[in-house]
Write a protein that holds these residues in place. Structure first.
Motif, short mmCIF file in Angstrom:
data_model
loop_
_atom_site.label_atom_id
_atom_site.label_comp_id
_atom_site.label_asym_id
_atom_site.label_seq_id
_atom_site.Cartn_x
_atom_site.Cartn_y
_atom_site.Cartn_z
N GLU A 1 0.86 -1.19 0.00
CA GLU A 1 0.00 0.00 0.00
C GLU A 1 0.90 1.24 0.00
O GLU A 1 1.14 1.86 1.02
CB GLU A 1 -0.91 0.00 1.22
N GLY B 1 0.37 7.65 -1.48
CA GLY B 1 -0.25 8.38 -2.57
C GLY B 1 -1.02 7.53 -3.56
O GLY B 1 -1.54 8.06 -4.53
N GLU B 2 -1.09 6.24 -3.36
CA GLU B 2 -1.80 5.38 -4.30
C GLU B 2 -2.99 4.74 -3.59
O GLU B 2 -2.83 4.07 -2.57
CB GLU B 2 -0.86 4.29 -4.81
N THR C 1 -5.56 2.12 -2.77
CA THR C 1 -5.67 0.67 -2.95
C THR C 1 -7.02 0.14 -2.48
O THR C 1 -7.36 -1.00 -2.77
CB THR C 1 -4.56 -0.07 -2.18
#
Length: 86
Positions: free
Chosen positions: A70, A73-74, A76
């Motif tokens: 994880e 900034g992304e 999931t």
């Protein structure tokens, strides 16, 4: 009866100079005691946190919850029924 005394009696507020009951003293002591107890606990917790270095590096602490599965900034996680995570 003066107008001020009548106003206090209508709103069930103690008249200045009236005797204080034991229940009033117990309530006051409980409230003040709670404020002192919780305030002291908060002061002790803050002093421990400063001594232990909890406030030294906010950036490292804020990123400690992320990992390889994880990344920062992304997104999931997704809401059920959506594909893009918004």
């Amino acid at each position: 009866m003066s107008a001020l005394a009548a106003l206090f009696a209508a709103h069930e507020v103690a008249v200045p100079g009236a005797p204080v009951s034991a229940a009033d003293v117990a309530l006051f002591a409980t409230v003040i005691g709670s404020i002192v107890l919780f305030g002291g606990a908060a002061a002790l917790a803050l002093s421990w946190a400063f001594r232990d270095g909890q406030f030294d590096n906010f950036q490292q602490g804020s990123q400690s919850i992320f990992g390889p599965d994880e990344p920062v900034g992304e997104a999931t996680d997704t809401f059920p029924g959506t594909r893009d995570g918004r």
